[in-house]
Motif scaffolding. Structure first.
Motif, mmCIF file in Angstrom:
data_model
loop_
_atom_site.group_PDB
_atom_site.id
_atom_site.type_symbol
_atom_site.label_atom_id
_atom_site.label_comp_id
_atom_site.label_asym_id
_atom_site.label_seq_id
_atom_site.Cartn_x
_atom_site.Cartn_y
_atom_site.Cartn_z
ATOM 1 N N PHE A 106 0.835 -1.199 0.000
ATOM 2 C CA PHE A 106 0.000 0.000 0.000
ATOM 3 C C PHE A 106 0.873 1.253 0.000
ATOM 4 O O PHE A 106 0.559 2.235 -0.693
ATOM 5 C CB PHE A 106 -0.944 0.013 1.205
ATOM 6 N N GLN A 107 1.958 1.242 0.743
ATOM 7 C CA GLN A 107 2.867 2.389 0.753
ATOM 8 C C GLN A 107 3.471 2.602 -0.639
ATOM 9 O O GLN A 107 3.635 3.745 -1.087
ATOM 10 C CB GLN A 107 3.972 2.181 1.790
ATOM 11 N N ASN A 108 3.791 1.507 -1.321
ATOM 12 C CA ASN A 108 4.299 1.622 -2.688
ATOM 13 C C ASN A 108 3.253 2.236 -3.611
ATOM 14 O O ASN A 108 3.572 3.044 -4.494
ATOM 15 C CB ASN A 108 4.709 0.252 -3.225
ATOM 16 N N PHE A 109 2.009 1.860 -3.400
ATOM 17 C CA PHE A 109 0.907 2.416 -4.189
ATOM 18 C C PHE A 109 0.800 3.929 -3.980
ATOM 19 O O PHE A 109 0.683 4.693 -4.943
ATOM 20 C CB PHE A 109 -0.393 1.713 -3.791
ATOM 21 N N VAL A 110 0.865 4.382 -2.738
ATOM 22 C CA VAL A 110 0.775 5.810 -2.433
ATOM 23 C C VAL A 110 1.901 6.576 -3.113
ATOM 24 O O VAL A 110 1.715 7.692 -3.620
ATOM 25 C CB VAL A 110 0.811 6.043 -0.907
ATOM 26 N N GLN A 111 3.082 5.977 -3.173
ATOM 27 C CA GLN A 111 4.248 6.656 -3.736
ATOM 28 C C GLN A 111 4.204 6.770 -5.259
ATOM 29 O O GLN A 111 5.051 7.444 -5.844
ATOM 30 C CB GLN A 111 5.520 5.933 -3.298
ATOM 31 N N LEU A 112 3.228 6.153 -5.904
ATOM 32 C CA LEU A 112 3.101 6.290 -7.354
ATOM 33 C C LEU A 112 3.026 7.750 -7.764
ATOM 34 O O LEU A 112 3.544 8.141 -8.810
ATOM 35 C CB LEU A 112 1.842 5.561 -7.848
ATOM 36 N N GLU A 113 2.362 8.575 -6.951
ATOM 37 C CA GLU A 113 2.214 9.995 -7.264
ATOM 38 C C GLU A 113 2.945 10.905 -6.282
ATOM 39 O O GLU A 113 3.464 11.947 -6.663
ATOM 40 C CB GLU A 113 0.738 10.382 -7.309
ATOM 41 N N THR A 114 3.001 10.520 -5.017
ATOM 42 C CA THR A 114 3.604 11.419 -4.027
ATOM 43 C C THR A 114 5.104 11.594 -4.218
ATOM 44 O O THR A 114 5.655 12.637 -3.879
ATOM 45 C CB THR A 114 3.330 10.917 -2.596
ATOM 46 N N LYS A 115 5.791 10.583 -4.772
ATOM 47 C CA LYS A 115 7.247 10.683 -4.915
ATOM 48 C C LYS A 115 7.652 11.763 -5.914
ATOM 49 O O LYS A 115 8.785 12.246 -5.894
ATOM 50 C CB LYS A 115 7.846 9.338 -5.312
ATOM 51 N N ASN A 116 6.724 12.142 -6.787
ATOM 52 C CA ASN A 116 7.014 13.175 -7.782
ATOM 53 C C ASN A 116 6.199 14.444 -7.574
ATOM 54 O O ASN A 116 6.201 15.325 -8.434
ATOM 55 C CB ASN A 116 6.742 12.627 -9.192
ATOM 56 N N ASN A 117 5.497 14.512 -6.464
ATOM 57 C CA ASN A 117 4.616 15.649 -6.207
ATOM 58 C C ASN A 117 4.760 16.052 -4.749
ATOM 59 O O ASN A 117 4.208 15.415 -3.858
ATOM 60 C CB ASN A 117 3.170 15.260 -6.527
ATOM 61 N N LEU A 118 5.506 17.129 -4.492
ATOM 62 C CA LEU A 118 5.805 17.538 -3.125
ATOM 63 C C LEU A 118 4.543 17.903 -2.365
ATOM 64 O O LEU A 118 4.429 17.603 -1.168
ATOM 65 C CB LEU A 118 6.774 18.726 -3.135
ATOM 66 N N GLU A 119 3.588 18.528 -3.035
ATOM 67 C CA GLU A 119 2.347 18.919 -2.365
ATOM 68 C C GLU A 119 1.589 17.700 -1.876
ATOM 69 O O GLU A 119 1.151 17.650 -0.720
ATOM 70 C CB GLU A 119 1.477 19.735 -3.317
#
Length: 320
Positions: free
Chosen positions: A162-175
């Protein structure tokens, strides 16, 4: 306010697959006020009305607002309470009179707000002695049932996926990363920043659901990250034909990948999704802040002493 959860598809999945708040949440957060019939509740970022429903019985009048028309239509369709009104509105410009609300709630929504503007509006709208109650859930635990092996380790695999799933977008989007950090830290930042001297954090309520992989897949698809990711991928594939794009999107679908990898880790790839059972546990947490006369006078805008007297009379009749 950042705006997600507005499409028809995610609205439907949100209502079908998200766990609804337990009545215990309203009972514990209202505390000594739950024995009274309070005048007015404002529920901000109400979505489909999940939190509104459990708080509404304690109030004479309830206004629930959300920027999403689709979410509001869903809320109105299931509303059975005559004293509850749903309307479009925003956290940064609350559609309420000064000093009108006994309680203001925000469930699984605060992290999307422009919080400084929201707190300023809360100061304007909340009565002295009134409470701001904000909450959400995190720490998802998917615990396999009737499986061989170390259940704790199998559950940790699901958490990592699930953490990997969240990082699909958060790792490239600081906001987005900052928003999800607020959630994963269980509102510790909110406790620090909330502008009240009397405030407390709670972290003692949980929700349990018994799901199959069908429900887990639907839950993944109800999360904003899924919607953001799939829309981005669809835009990247516009050069393909409709059929090719559909096939490629299915290959990239993170809900499909989540279920596939979890079934492999749990050793149940031969089973249909509907036959893999688990207990899903969600940890509820939040912050309760109590408005004071000092905060009230800091933010009040009045024409003269007569207005102050009238408003204070109303407030003291309600609380003292």
């Amino acid at each position: 306010m950042l705006r997600f959860y507005e499409s028809n598809s995610i609205t439907e999945k949100y209502q079908k697959y998200r766990p609804h708040y337990p009545a215990q949440l309203a009972i514990e957060t209202l505390g000594d006020l739950k024995g009274k019939k309070l005048n007015f509740l404002l529920d901000v970022g109400c979505g489909g009305g999940e939190a509104t429903n459990i708080f509404a019985p304690y109030f004479h009048e309830v206004l629930a607002i959300d920027p999403s028309k689709n979410q509001l239509e869903e809320a109105k369709s299931q509303n059975k309470l005559a004293h509850v009104t749903y309307k479009q509105g925003f956290a940064e410009t609350l559609p309420c009179d000064d000093v009108s609300a006994d309680i203001i709630t925000a469930g699984s929504a605060l992290h999307w707000f422009n919080r400084p503007k929201f707190y300023k509006e809360v100061d304007r709208v909340l009565k002295p002695g009134g409470r701001l109650i904000v909450f959400e859930y995190w720490s998802f635990k998917f615990i396999p049932l009737n499986m061989s092996g170390d259940v704790t380790k199998l559950s940790e695999v699901a958490d990592k996926l699930f953490q990997n799933f969240v990082q699909l977008e958060t790792k490239n989007n600081l906001e987005l990363e900052n928003i999800y950090r607020i959630s994963s830290n269980k509102f510790m930042k909110i406790l620090d920043e909330m502008p009240y001297s009397k405030k407390r954090r709670f972290d003692n309520i949980s929700m349990e659901r018994f799901w199959s992989f069908d429900e887990v897949k639907g839950f993944i698809q109800s999360v904003d990250i899924y919607d953001i990711y799939m829309k981005r991928k669809e835009n990247e594939l516009l050069h393909l034909s409709n059929e090719e794009r559909k096939t490629k999107l299915l290959e990239l679908d993170p809900s499909e990948e989540f279920v596939r990898l979890l079934k492999e880790s749990w050793g149940c790839t031969e089973l249909e999704n509907s036959n893999v059972k688990m207990k899903a546990v969600f940890n509820l947490y939040g912050v309760i802040g109590k408005n004071s006369l000092y905060r009230y006078f800091q933010g009040i805008r009045v024409a003269g002493y007569r207005t102050i007297f009238v408003r204070l009379t109303d407030c003291f009749c309600t609380y003292y």
